[in-house]
Design a protein around this motif. Structure first.
Motif, PDB file in Angstrom:
ATOM      1  N   ALA A 171       0.843  -1.197   0.000  1.00 14.70           N
ATOM      2  CA  ALA A 171       0.000   0.000   0.000  1.00 14.70           C
ATOM      3  C   ALA A 171       0.878   1.247   0.000  1.00 14.70           C
ATOM      4  N   PRO A 172       0.573   2.233  -0.822  1.00 14.54           N
ATOM      5  CA  PRO A 172       1.378   3.462  -0.872  1.00 14.54           C
ATOM      6  C   PRO A 172       1.554   4.126   0.490  1.00 14.54           C
ATOM      7  N   SER A 173       0.595   3.982   1.366  1.00 15.22           N
ATOM      8  CA  SER A 173       0.707   4.599   2.689  1.00 15.22           C
ATOM      9  C   SER A 173       1.787   3.936   3.547  1.00 15.22           C
ATOM     10  N   ARG A 174       2.244   2.746   3.147  1.00 12.92           N
ATOM     11  CA  ARG A 174       3.278   2.029   3.904  1.00 12.92           C
ATOM     12  C   ARG A 174       4.681   2.284   3.368  1.00 12.92           C
ATOM     13  N   ILE A 175       4.795   3.089   2.322  1.00 13.31           N
ATOM     14  CA  ILE A 175       6.088   3.370   1.697  1.00 13.31           C
ATOM     15  C   ILE A 175       6.577   4.745   2.150  1.00 13.31           C
ATOM     16  N   ALA A 176       7.810   4.781   2.631  1.00 18.01           N
ATOM     17  CA  ALA A 176       8.402   6.048   3.060  1.00 18.01           C
ATOM     18  C   ALA A 176       9.513   6.418   2.089  1.00 18.01           C
ATOM     19  N   GLY A 177       9.609   7.668   1.763  1.00 19.37           N
ATOM     20  CA  GLY A 177      10.652   8.132   0.859  1.00 19.37           C
ATOM     21  C   GLY A 177      11.792   8.791   1.609  1.00 19.37           C
ATOM     22  N   ASP A 178      12.901   8.895   0.945  1.00 20.97           N
ATOM     23  CA  ASP A 178      14.077   9.548   1.504  1.00 20.97           C
ATOM     24  C   ASP A 178      14.317  10.805   0.687  1.00 20.97           C
ATOM     25  N   SER A 179      14.172  11.934   1.304  1.00 18.53           N
ATOM     26  CA  SER A 179      14.288  13.185   0.554  1.00 18.53           C
ATOM     27  C   SER A 179      15.711  13.734   0.500  1.00 18.53           C
TER      28      SER A 179
END
Length: 53
Positions: free
Chosen positions: A5-13
């Motif tokens: 689910a997209p809500s479970r993916i965290a990005g690194d900025s």
């Protein structure tokens, strides 16, 4: 097969490359990692995935 689910993916900025991601994560975890050791570890993992080791 269901995906993540997209809500479970965290990005690194702050990391722009895989190398930056690895070194920044090591610093975030408080690890003292030398670049050569990190490169050798990555090479070992890749060789194992390719069946060379």
């Amino acid at each position: 097969m269901s995906g993540v689910a997209p809500s479970r993916i965290a990005g690194d900025s702050c990391a722009r490359t895989t190398w930056e991601n690895a070194t920044l994560t090591a610093a975030w975890l408080g690890l003292q990692v030398q670049p050569l050791a990190l490169r050798e570890t990555a090479a070992t993992v890749l060789y194992r995935l390719q069946g060379r080791m």
